[in-house]
Design an enzyme around this catalytic site. Sequence first.
Site, PDB file in Angstrom:
ATOM      1  N   ALA A   1      59.071  39.946  57.883  1.00  0.00           N
ATOM      2  CA  ALA A   1      58.081  40.541  56.986  1.00  0.00           C
ATOM      3  C   ALA A   1      57.240  39.435  56.360  1.00  0.00           C
ATOM      4  O   ALA A   1      57.643  38.269  56.326  1.00  0.00           O
ATOM      5  CB  ALA A   1      58.759  41.376  55.904  1.00  0.00           C
ATOM      6  N   ASP A   2      56.089  39.838  55.864  1.00  0.00           N
ATOM      7  CA  ASP A   2      55.236  38.911  55.131  1.00  0.00           C
ATOM      8  C   ASP A   2      54.470  39.692  54.070  1.00  0.00           C
ATOM      9  O   ASP A   2      54.076  40.840  54.304  1.00  0.00           O
ATOM     10  CB  ASP A   2      54.248  38.194  56.070  1.00  0.00           C
ATOM     11  CG  ASP A   2      53.589  37.008  55.393  1.00  0.00           C
ATOM     12  OD1 ASP A   2      54.270  35.975  55.246  1.00  0.00           O
ATOM     13  OD2 ASP A   2      52.405  37.106  54.994  1.00  0.00           O
ATOM     14  N   THR A   3      54.289  39.091  52.921  1.00  0.00           N
ATOM     15  CA  THR A   3      53.569  39.721  51.811  1.00  0.00           C
ATOM     16  C   THR A   3      52.464  38.791  51.334  1.00  0.00           C
ATOM     17  O   THR A   3      52.685  37.587  51.209  1.00  0.00           O
ATOM     18  CB  THR A   3      54.523  40.024  50.638  1.00  0.00           C
ATOM     19  OG1 THR A   3      55.555  40.909  51.081  1.00  0.00           O
ATOM     20  CG2 THR A   3      53.786  40.669  49.479  1.00  0.00           C
TER      21      THR A   3
END
Length: 206
Positions: A72-74
């Site tokens: 994931a990446d934010t």
Amino acid sequence: MKNTLYLASASPRRWQLLQELGLKLIRVDAEIDETPFNGEIAEDYVLRMAQQKNRRAREVLGAEPEFPLLTADTTVAFEHQILGKPESAAHAAEILRLLSGSTHQVLTAVCVYFQGQTRSLLQTNQVGFAELSERHIQAYVASGEPMDKAGAFAIQGFGSLFIRHISGSFSGIMGLPIYETGQLLLKCGLDHPLLANAGKCGHGGE
């Protein structure tokens, strides 16, 4: 092992969120170059990061993953502009002045690979900030909390005092939208008692 995931993330918040669901996590390293492309908008960037981390994690494993592999990446964005982690206290204050009294976006991309199929999603949250005085900004910067946070704030810390409203997923703003991630894992056949009628991964590649 049931309820088991490979997780390629150093984020303690993602680990906490998944462990609270009773999942067993196996750490995988997935270091990549996170430099945005010239002119790349935030939505494209965050999805690319999650997918590249997933490919890198598979390279590190060196074999077909026995369990679903999640990355994931934010990122925080203002008018599609990527707001990364502040490089200095002055930079953090500059970001907070930009966010003051306005609505910005927190985008999280999730990528899951299992049994030869890759599925990805992009989840977007709208976050409305109160008007911040210079005193507020300087006190928050002095707390040290903004310095390792994208967009120079943390919703689970002192930064929550500045948030007037959110539209979206609280856990997504923390770094992993739980509902959407659960649906993605459901499609990949994760064996979890609360993800009933799980099917195989279908189409929906990178």
